[in-house]
Design a protein around this motif. Structure first.
Motif: not given
Length: 160
Positions: A9-10, A80-83, A85-88
């Motif tokens: 969670f960034i 899964e959404m947090v993981k 979204s972490n990619r962008f």
């Protein structure tokens, strides 16, 4: 060995909005299921031969496992959404952190995103831009021919 981010969670603003969106869509789906299944039971299964309260009660009893399942998958959707979204959000966070460090006067180090991250081209373009800026700064420090450079006064050692 894969290089993984320890923090998932960034970006609270972006990832929070995504989580809220998933939760709202899930809730809408949940409500639709709650409404549609009893209506289906009344129209197709009972054929209007049973009283509405009886069909409704039977339907609710049959739906308990479905409702439990739907409630159980919400945290999975959110995780899964947090993981994802972490990619962008991770690359944008890294870029923002690098810009701040350069602005603070620290030496530029080229940025590299993780293999599974989005926007590798952004890192490549940023690194190329910084290299170009570095070349221009270096060129401006080289004395130009035919232009007289100001001379510093020589001071004796120990004189401030």
């Amino acid at each position: 060995m894969r290089n993984r981010r320890s923090k998932k969670f960034i970006d609270r603003k972006v990832q929070g909005q995504l989580i809220l969106g998933v939760a709202v869509h899930w809730l809408l789906f949940f409500v639709m299921v709650l409404c549609a299944v009893p209506m289906w039971q009344i129209i197709r299964v009972s054929g209007f031969t049973k009283p509405f309260p009886a069909v409704f009660a039977e339907t609710w009893q049959q739906m308990v496992p479905v409702l439990v399942f739907l409630a159980a998958i919400l945290p999975i959707f959110i995780w899964e959404m947090v993981k994802f979204s972490n990619r962008f959000t991770g690359p944008i966070y890294r870029l923002h952190k690098t810009i701040r460090s350069i602005r603070a006067g620290e030496k530029f180090e080229p940025i590299h995103f993780r293999k599974d991250d989005f926007w590798h081209e952004l890192a490549d373009d940023f690194n190329a831009m910084m290299e170009q800026v570095g070349k221009k700064e270096s060129a401006s420090l080289v004395p130009k021919e035919g232009v007289e450079q100001p001379q510093e006064e020589e001071k004796p050692i120990g004189v401030g």
